[in-house]
Design a protein around this motif. Structure first.
Motif: not given
Lengths: 638, 416
Positions: B256-257, B260, B263-264, B348-349, B352, B354
């Protein structure tokens, strides 16, 4: 087979145990939150304290913690609880620090007057200025010297008298240590000198023609900057060996201050101020009494939702947070919560969050593109959904450089602006405007081009600022309808500040100066000042580097204008340029501070319908003239 | 094949999961034929309009209507105007002003109103109470006055010449409109969200989008996982060491890290359904690789594989004909789980911030994000988030059920 049966039995028992523990947990919390009587809240506060003590005990010595938890448990009927102003542990209590987050003690037009005090207080309701540490002020004829007389009763928390030497020392400290808040006034103030013990002269910095650079900024100074003790400043300087950086970051936990409240307890969970019963303001020359609550406490909540939940449960009295459909709290939930107005917009709308265009970007340097985006934006949708109705619409308060108060609007001739207004959601008009300007889609991808490049922009504001995030989404949706590809971008606040202040954005959202003593001029300067645009890092305004020499010249000349007619003409001309050229546009009117009060413990908060408190601005009991509210609070059950 | 399918569809867990899944997807496919609403259009001018049928008030006012001999009685008007909060407010007022209400039944709103009218005064100077209570009393009085009106509602139009209002019609308590005859009637089955968008239409579009993201992510993750697992398991040696090393690396760093970070870094404007699906797929393959690898290792020394090797068959042919069919059922199960976890990862993305752009595509995660941002969970607007939660739960639950059902059929250890 036997094993599987056993497994099933064990799993049923485990699920039942979990369910029972959840029911037990929910049961206890609901019983403590549903009750709103004072006794229950005292218990709730005690529970909270116990929780804090338990958590902190892991990290700190047990003995220390026992002592501090005793301090943190203040009687509920002597404490006003706040939410929405403090979001982390206190860094310091230092007005010269760049990082003083203590109760967000910003030194702007309506500074927080609980611990430190300014010379004068601005009342944004009627535009009046009243004395606090200062008694009166006057200008000489050519507005180059302001003479301020001080209250002779005023003294600091250590009992020492407040006099001219302190005003001079405060200015000298900001100047010498180059503090972030005070030092910006060195552009306008040459020096402050004592005439006698209770009179000071503020000498304006003069330009080439011998005029004050900007007299309006000096008026802002006397309502914005906290006055500190000369003797205490010396103590701080000595213990830091005169090192400016060290002095600016001194924690000042032992601060000598003039305001009615002193720091009492601070931890990761809670911040408490206690009333100074020796406060000078109880003299008849000021308030005539002490503020009512003995303690001001701010529990540090994780987020807005936690703060709102606490407000609804009666654990918070004064809440400075955006609450969606705030009216439901009393109309549907029947809670004893009230706001400044009983009907929309509920709060006192004074500030104007603005959409700034970067006028150096391809396409955004064209008036047609900027205006088309503004025209296509659905402002009624922003008002109704993004702002949850807590704003005036632009039909009610037509757009101009002034905020929606009579104090500022009297300087605008709206008849001259009628034909220039754009009401929003005018997609056809926006498309026609772009077509007419020759900005069309030539490659058939649905996006218009200018100079051969697609009009593709990012609309940016800090993440988590919900009403702003939603506003930009509505603007992005408008962009799609007129062939301009706008995507939203919500970085962390620090990253956004970097982008905004260095003109590294396409479309940004930020609020120019709200209601303060020279707010109208400061806002106009924020929209048009070419000087701001020339700064490498610019926090003051004109973030998008819009250059218009006529507007800039007007902004520069306004501080010297004295007649109302002259000012009206100037501000009306600026508003015309603002509406014709659209260097930026206001997206909404917003309360200077959101304010909802729970009246289960305290009552008599500022409210327009309350004859006793209707002239106290609803600035969360703490800011500018709003501090007067603390002298009118009453306990619900006495 | 027929026998296998027969077995699969006789596995109760698979069947239940399949029915839920097909029902959900079927509804999403059929729904657009019955509505012309746009999932991204902001219909409501406000936050969270509750579910219901909305009738155009202008049309009702101008409708010639029907006269029924059923009049809204004063009691009905009072009952609909005064809720529990108002009744509580009246009692508080009586308490504060010392009005004795012991004689009347406090559930009888008409009696309460009579007592209220006899005692109410808008001068609160002698009442010591909170501002919110005073505001409540004023509101109650306004409601009582409104409810007592029996003169009907006058409709007036502005005379263009004189600028004065002239009465054109009058509505009285016996006039009704037939809802079936009105043209401007809009139903929002699940109300609207914080932007005023129709939640049901948005939910259908979001479910399809989330499924597309999940499917894409699942296919990518399963393909990568399968290829690497087959290679590592069958070839062994250095290839196995390298692939295992890389897989372990990805397993140690929480996926997941990585999700993130990627995606960022691709930026907001690039994050459409495809890109989000690809990103999720590219970060969730490691466990498939590990399981496929271990299965292949146990298969590669079987007699039929050795026989193939002796017969001189190429590696590709051995993998495709002698190994893949034996793990095919497992791969299908892995795919289902990957799709399900892809849907959850998107949620989840988006939660937050993303995920895909709000103005371009509705997804389940985005719906949840905006509902939370506007405190739907605190102000009782359940319709904006609860159906989303249920949909996510049903999608993942049905796929997990199907997976378990397949497991029961194909896993010899679990066969009854």
């Amino acid at each position: 087979m036997k094993n599987r049966k056993m497994n099933k039995i064990i799993s049923v028992i485990a699920v039942a145990a979990m369910a029972m523990s959840m029911v037990a947990g929910c049961g206890s919390s609901s019983s403590s939150t549903a009750s709103t009587d004072t006794k229950a809240e005292t218990e709730a506060a005690a529970d909270e304290t116990t929780e804090e003590a338990t958590e902190a005990a892991d990290t700190e010595a047990a003995a220390d913690e026992t002592a501090s938890s005793d301090e943190a448990a203040t009687p509920r009927n002597e404490t006003v609880y706040f939410a929405g102003q403090q979001w982390g542990a206190v860094n310091n209590y230092n007005p010269m620090s760049s990082n003083s987050n203590c109760w967000a003690m910003s030194q702007a037009g309506n500074c927080r007057e609980m611990m430190y005090e300014s010379l004068f207080m601005y009342n944004c309701l009627d535009g009046s200025v009243s004395g606090l540490l200062g008694d009166s002020y006057s200008w000489n004829d050519d507005k180059t010297v302001m003479t301020v007389t001080l209250k002779q009763d005023a003294h600091f928390s250590d009992g020492s008298a407040f006099n001219s030497a302190d005003v001079v020392a405060t200015w000298n400290a900001h100047k010498e240590y180059n503090s972030p808040t005070g030092a910006s006034y060195t552009l306008y103030i040459d020096s402050i000198e004592a005439v006698d013990d209770y009179t000071v002269n503020i000498n304006a910095l003069l330009d080439d023609q011998g005029r004050a650079v900007n007299p309006l900024q000096i008026e802002t100074y006397i309502t914005a900057i906290f006055q500190m003790s000369d003797e205490y400043l010396q103590v701080v300087a000595d213990r830091n060996n005169g090192d400016a950086d060290a002095i600016k970051e001194d924690r000042m936990e032992d601060a000598v201050h003039s305001g009615p409240y002193s720091p009492y307890y601070a931890s990761e969970q809670k911040l408490i101020f206690v009333r100074d019963d020796n406060y000078w303001g109880q003299s008849d020359s000021m308030w005539g009494s002490l503020p009512v609550p003995k303690y001001l406490a701010h529990v540090i909540y994780k987020d807005n939702a936690a703060g709102q939940t606490a407000l609804q449960a009666g654990e918070v009295d004064a809440c400075q947070q955006f609450i969606t459909d705030v009216q439901k709290l009393w109309l549907e939930d029947g809670l004893s919560i009230s706001t400044w107005l009983d009907e929309a917009p509920y709060g006192l709308c004074l500030s104007m969050p603005t959409i700034w265009f970067n006028c150096e970007r391809n396409g955004l340097d064209q008036t047609a593109v900027r205006k088309a985006i503004a025209m296509a934006t659905d402002f009624s949708q922003i008002a109704a959904s993004a702002m949850s109705g807590q704003t005036y619409t632009f039909d009610e308060m037509p757009r101009c450089v002034a905020n929606p108060t009579d104090a500022e609007r009297k300087y605008i001739d709206f008849d001259q602006l009628t034909d220039l207004q754009f009401s929003g959601n005018d997609v056809d008009g926006a498309i026609a405007l772009l077509d007419e300007a020759g900005i069309v889609d030539t490659d058939g991808d649905g996006i218009r081009e200018y100079n051969g490049e697609n009009l593709k922009y990012q609309a940016e504001c800090p993440s988590g600022w919900s009403d702003w995030n939603a506003t930009l989404e509505i603007i992005a949706a408008a962009g799609q309808k007129i062939g301009i590809d706008i995507t939203t971008y919500f970085p962390e606040a620090a990253s956004f500040y970097d982008d905004l202040t260095t003109c590294n954005f396409d479309i940004g959202m930020w609020t120019p100066t709200g209601a303060e003593i020279s707010g109208l001029w400061a806002r106009s300067a924020a929209y048009f000042s070419e000087d701001y645009a020339a700064l490498e890092v610019n926090w003051s305004g004109n973030f998008g580097h819009y250059m218009n020499d006529e507007a800039d010249a007007l902004v520069k000349s306004i501080p010297y204008m004295t007649s109302d007619e002259e000012l009206k003409e100037a501000y009306t001309t600026l508003s015309k340029i603002y509406l014709e050229e659209v260097p930026s546009f206001s997206a909404m009117y917003r309360p200077q501070a959101f304010f909802a009060a729970n009246e289960s413990v305290w009552t008599n908060y500022p409210a327009q319908s309350n004859s006793e408190t209707c002239n106290i601005p609803p600035l969360v009991l703490t800011d500018g003239a709003g501090i007067e509210a603390l002298y009118h609070l009453q306990l619900v059950e006495e | 094949m027929k026998n296998t399918l027969n077995q699969v569809f006789h596995a109760p867990k698979f069947l239940i999961g399949f029915i839920i899944f097909v029902g959900l997807m079927g509804f999403c496919l059929i729904y657009p034929f019955f509505t012309d609403k746009d999932p991204l259009e902001m219909y409501g001018n406000g936050n969270f309009f509750p579910p219901g049928t909305y009738v155009n008030q202008e049309e009702v006012t101008l409708d010639s209507g029907y006269t029924l001999n059923i009049e809204r009685s004063a009691a009905t008007k009072i009952a609909s105007a005064l809720g529990d909060n108002e009744v509580k407010g009246m009692l508080t007022y009586f308490d504060l002003t010392g009005v004795d209400y012991s004689e009347i039944d406090t559930t009888d709103k008409v009696a309460l109103v009579e007592l209220w009218e006899a005692n109410y005064s808008d001068d609160y100077s002698n009442i010591k109470t909170t501002t919110s209570n005073k505001k409540l009393f004023t509101r109650i009085q306004k409601l009582v006055v409104e409810a007592q009106k029996d003169q009907g509602v006058i409709i007036a139009e502005k005379n263009e010449e004189t600028g004065e209002l002239e009465q054109t019609d009058k509505l009285v308590g016996t006039e009704y409109s037939n809802v079936n005859k009105l043209s401007s009637v809009i139903t929002f089955v699940l109300g609207t969200d914080n932007f005023g968008r129709d939640v049901l239409t948005e939910l259908v579009s979001a479910t399809k989008a989330s499924f597309r993201i999940g499917l894409l992510a699942g296919c990518i993750a399963t393909t990568i996982g399968l290829l690497l697992g087959l290679l590592a398991g069958y070839v062994g040696g250095v290839v196995d060491n390298i692939i295992t090393f890389v897989t372990n690396l990805f397993t140690v760093i929480p996926s997941f890290v990585i999700l993130i970070l990627i995606s960022y870094s691709v930026g907001d404007s690039a994050r459409g359904i495809m890109v989000v699906g690809i990103i999720i797929g590219c970060t969730s393959w490691p466990w498939t690789t590990r399981s496929v690898r271990s299965q292949v290792i146990s298969l590669r020394n079987r007699d039929h594989v050795n026989l193939s090797k002796l017969s001189g068959h190429s590696m590709m042919r051995i993998i495709l004909t002698d190994i893949l069919p034996y793990i095919a059922s497992y791969v299908v199960m892995a795919l289902i789980l990957q799709i399900s976890s892809g849907i959850l990862a998107e949620a989840q993305l988006s939660m937050i911030g993303l995920g895909p752009a709000t103005t371009k595509q509705a997804t389940l995660g985005l719906m949840m994000q905006w509902a939370t941002t506007y405190f739907a969970h605190l102000n009782g607007s359940w319709w904006s988030y609860f159906p989303v939660v249920i949909t996510i739960a049903l999608m993942t639950f049905s796929m997990n059920l199907m997976n378990q059902g397949l497991d029961q059929v194909f896993n010899p250890q679990l066969r009854d």
